[in-house]
Scaffold this active site. Structure first.
Site, PDB file in Angstrom:
ATOM      1  N   ASP A  11       1.625   4.488  -5.854  1.00  0.00           N
ATOM      2  CA  ASP A  11       2.593   3.486  -5.409  1.00  0.00           C
ATOM      3  C   ASP A  11       3.133   2.790  -6.655  1.00  0.00           C
ATOM      4  O   ASP A  11       2.579   2.920  -7.741  1.00  0.00           O
ATOM      5  CB  ASP A  11       1.895   2.458  -4.504  1.00  0.00           C
ATOM      6  CG  ASP A  11       2.850   1.361  -4.040  1.00  0.00           C
ATOM      7  OD1 ASP A  11       3.981   1.687  -3.649  1.00  0.00           O
ATOM      8  OD2 ASP A  11       2.468   0.176  -4.085  1.00  0.00           O
ATOM      9  N   SER A  12       4.198   2.027  -6.472  1.00  0.00           N
ATOM     10  CA  SER A  12       4.724   1.251  -7.591  1.00  0.00           C
ATOM     11  C   SER A  12       3.769   0.123  -7.986  1.00  0.00           C
ATOM     12  O   SER A  12       3.912  -0.461  -9.046  1.00  0.00           O
ATOM     13  CB  SER A  12       6.081   0.663  -7.218  1.00  0.00           C
ATOM     14  OG  SER A  12       5.965  -0.090  -6.038  1.00  0.00           O
ATOM     15  N   CYS A  74       4.527   4.942  -1.231  1.00  0.00           N
ATOM     16  CA  CYS A  74       5.559   3.991  -1.604  1.00  0.00           C
ATOM     17  C   CYS A  74       6.824   4.457  -0.893  1.00  0.00           C
ATOM     18  O   CYS A  74       7.249   5.603  -1.063  1.00  0.00           O
ATOM     19  CB  CYS A  74       5.730   4.040  -3.126  1.00  0.00           C
ATOM     20  SG  CYS A  74       7.169   3.185  -3.771  1.00  0.00           S
ATOM     21  N   GLU A 153       2.739 -11.123  -2.050  1.00  0.00           N
ATOM     22  CA  GLU A 153       1.999 -11.258  -3.301  1.00  0.00           C
ATOM     23  C   GLU A 153       1.651 -12.722  -3.604  1.00  0.00           C
ATOM     24  O   GLU A 153       0.688 -13.000  -4.310  1.00  0.00           O
ATOM     25  CB  GLU A 153       2.754 -10.568  -4.442  1.00  0.00           C
ATOM     26  CG  GLU A 153       2.748  -9.064  -4.173  1.00  0.00           C
ATOM     27  CD  GLU A 153       3.355  -8.186  -5.246  1.00  0.00           C
ATOM     28  OE1 GLU A 153       3.912  -8.717  -6.216  1.00  0.00           O
ATOM     29  OE2 GLU A 153       3.262  -6.954  -5.091  1.00  0.00           O
ATOM     30  N   CYS A 185       7.817  -0.706   4.430  1.00  0.00           N
ATOM     31  CA  CYS A 185       7.413  -1.058   3.062  1.00  0.00           C
ATOM     32  C   CYS A 185       5.908  -1.262   3.131  1.00  0.00           C
ATOM     33  O   CYS A 185       5.414  -1.915   4.054  1.00  0.00           O
ATOM     34  CB  CYS A 185       8.104  -2.339   2.606  1.00  0.00           C
ATOM     35  SG  CYS A 185       7.430  -3.024   1.069  1.00  0.00           S
ATOM     36  N   HIS A 187       3.867  -3.116   1.791  1.00  0.00           N
ATOM     37  CA  HIS A 187       3.335  -4.479   1.847  1.00  0.00           C
ATOM     38  C   HIS A 187       3.361  -5.046   3.279  1.00  0.00           C
ATOM     39  O   HIS A 187       2.603  -5.960   3.593  1.00  0.00           O
ATOM     40  CB  HIS A 187       4.166  -5.426   0.978  1.00  0.00           C
ATOM     41  CG  HIS A 187       3.836  -5.371  -0.484  1.00  0.00           C
ATOM     42  ND1 HIS A 187       4.164  -4.301  -1.275  1.00  0.00           N
ATOM     43  CD2 HIS A 187       3.218  -6.269  -1.307  1.00  0.00           C
ATOM     44  CE1 HIS A 187       3.762  -4.553  -2.523  1.00  0.00           C
ATOM     45  NE2 HIS A 187       3.198  -5.734  -2.562  1.00  0.00           N
TER      46      HIS A 187
END
Lengths: 273, 273
Positions: A11-12, A74, A153, A185, A187
């Site tokens: 993933d990024s 991702c 985050e 996404c 997240h």
């Protein structure tokens, strides 16, 4: 490379850990090598060409670990680079979009599906393309939500500000009467309860992290690549690599994963160009 | 390289354009080469080591353009890399922190100064260190505000959500009775009116983009490097380079700068390693 070789996941950054978590849950015997490109995240705002270049470097790195399959955990990298990576690879390369699209196109009753994700994922139109392959009748409504990754985050998972931002983003989709929403996404599964609250009970939420683990299991079974359980797993079952700031990665990982990881190794991913 | 050589300005992305804008305003005769590292932004979450490596590559690139001075228009890069860059360079290298710290330490009446910025800038403690050099009596209170860059890039400049987020971030600083607040991230000047509304009229806002242009002018004068106005500036006065997504950069630049830029060139910055 045999059936007991690890699965490569990348993933990024940290988002793909929601995918790693699902793989740990659903394929508990498999080994895994995870790479997070923390030096160059986020991918969502980068061009297709750059995302392909970065992804190629990562695949080259994962292959030095003798992985038997690669999961692109991702959405942006799947949308922009999966096709290229597949062409160039002799092992299965699985992205987070396909399985989620298949499930969403099946569960929708009114053929109106919403997709939320980063700008890169939404602008690529990849979900729309794949959804229409499964079900040509579906109408797909995409909405880029650039603020949500920062909110996750920041740890504001259950927060009125986050709900207000989600509500703002979903406003457009509401007018489209969608009955299914893909959390496009990695997240976003962490914001599942906020999405549930804003979207209401009548909208089915599809979590690509969950669906890709299901697909991975099917593919490993089909290709007879599933682990036979005889691997020596002492301390080496899961390995984590990042391109920057290993410590921060560790904190976030430990807040998501079902166990505390001991070690994250930092590498210079540009060396794999 | 003579007095009519351009000034090099760099940032991790578009934020440094607030600095470029101030230089255009305050030093209207000077030429400028701007580089935005859009392929690898943001720098705020990256380690010191990585920020130094990226910054070195950029300085190498700017030197191929024969710049006479370099402005590090990025708080994170200034905090993490300025010292190294200065050691290695034979031309003036100016960061966004020093001038702002000097002004803030002068205008405060109660010696209580707040600094807002990215996680990287705040954790580096650079503002605190420099502020204390100017005025050892000051108390400095830093607050990382990771959501604000995304809010600016989303264009929510005058928005209740943005005000609520700022208010949340400033809560801690409020208890410290600060009378001066440094907007320690190049995106933040665009949120100046939201900061003003939340912080109230009694807090002096210090804008490093403005102050660094003042400092640049002083240094060019002092070193007799100021442009003599005889340069042929047809079409080449300002040049813009990025490492990714030139088009998006252009849109954002045109919303900030006093004129529309015609051309943004994309380069592979890793080639300058």
């Amino acid at each position: 490379m045999g059936v007991n070789a690890p699965i490569g996941v990348f993933d990024s950054g940290v988002g793909g850990l929601t995918v790693a978590r699902e793989i740990m849950r659903q394929l508990p015997d498999e080994r895994m090598v995870y790479f997070g490109d923390t030096a160059r995240l986020p991918y969502g705002t980068k061009s297709k060409e750059t995302v392909i270049r970065f992804s190629r470097q990562i695949v080259r790195f994962l292959k030095t670990k003798n992985v038997k399959a690669i999961v692109v955990a991702c959405n942006t990298a799947t949308a922009q680079a999966l096709e290229e990576l597949r062409k160039e690879s002799d092992i299965p390369v699985i992205g987070v979009i396909d399985a989620a699209a298949r499930v969403a196109s099946t569960v929708t009753r009114n053929d109106r599906i919403g997709v939320v994700g980063t700008t890169g994922t939404i602008e690529s139109g990849m979900y729309t393309r794949v959804l229409k392959e499964y079900n040509p009748r579906v109408q797909v409504y995409g909405k880029a939500c650039p603020l949500l990754v920062s909110l996750v985050e920041e740890g504001w998972l259950h927060d009125p500000v986050t709900e207000e931002v989600i509500s703002r983003y979903l406003k457009d989709l509401e007018y489209k009467s969608i009955d299914t929403l893909i959390l496009g996404c990695t997240h976003y599964p962490l914001l599942r309860s906020a999405f549930r609250k804003v979207a209401g009970e009548d909208v089915t939420l599809v979590n690509p992290a969950y669906e890709v683990a299901v697909e991975l299991k099917e593919i490993l079974d089909e290709k007879k690549l599933s682990c036979d359980g005889e691997v020596d797993q002492a301390g080496k079952k899961y390995e984590f690599f990042v391109s920057d700031a290993a410590e921060k990665f560790c904190d976030f990982a430990n807040s998501i994963l079902p166990y505390d990881i001991e070690r994250v190794q930092q590498i210079n991913i540009e060396d794999f160009d």
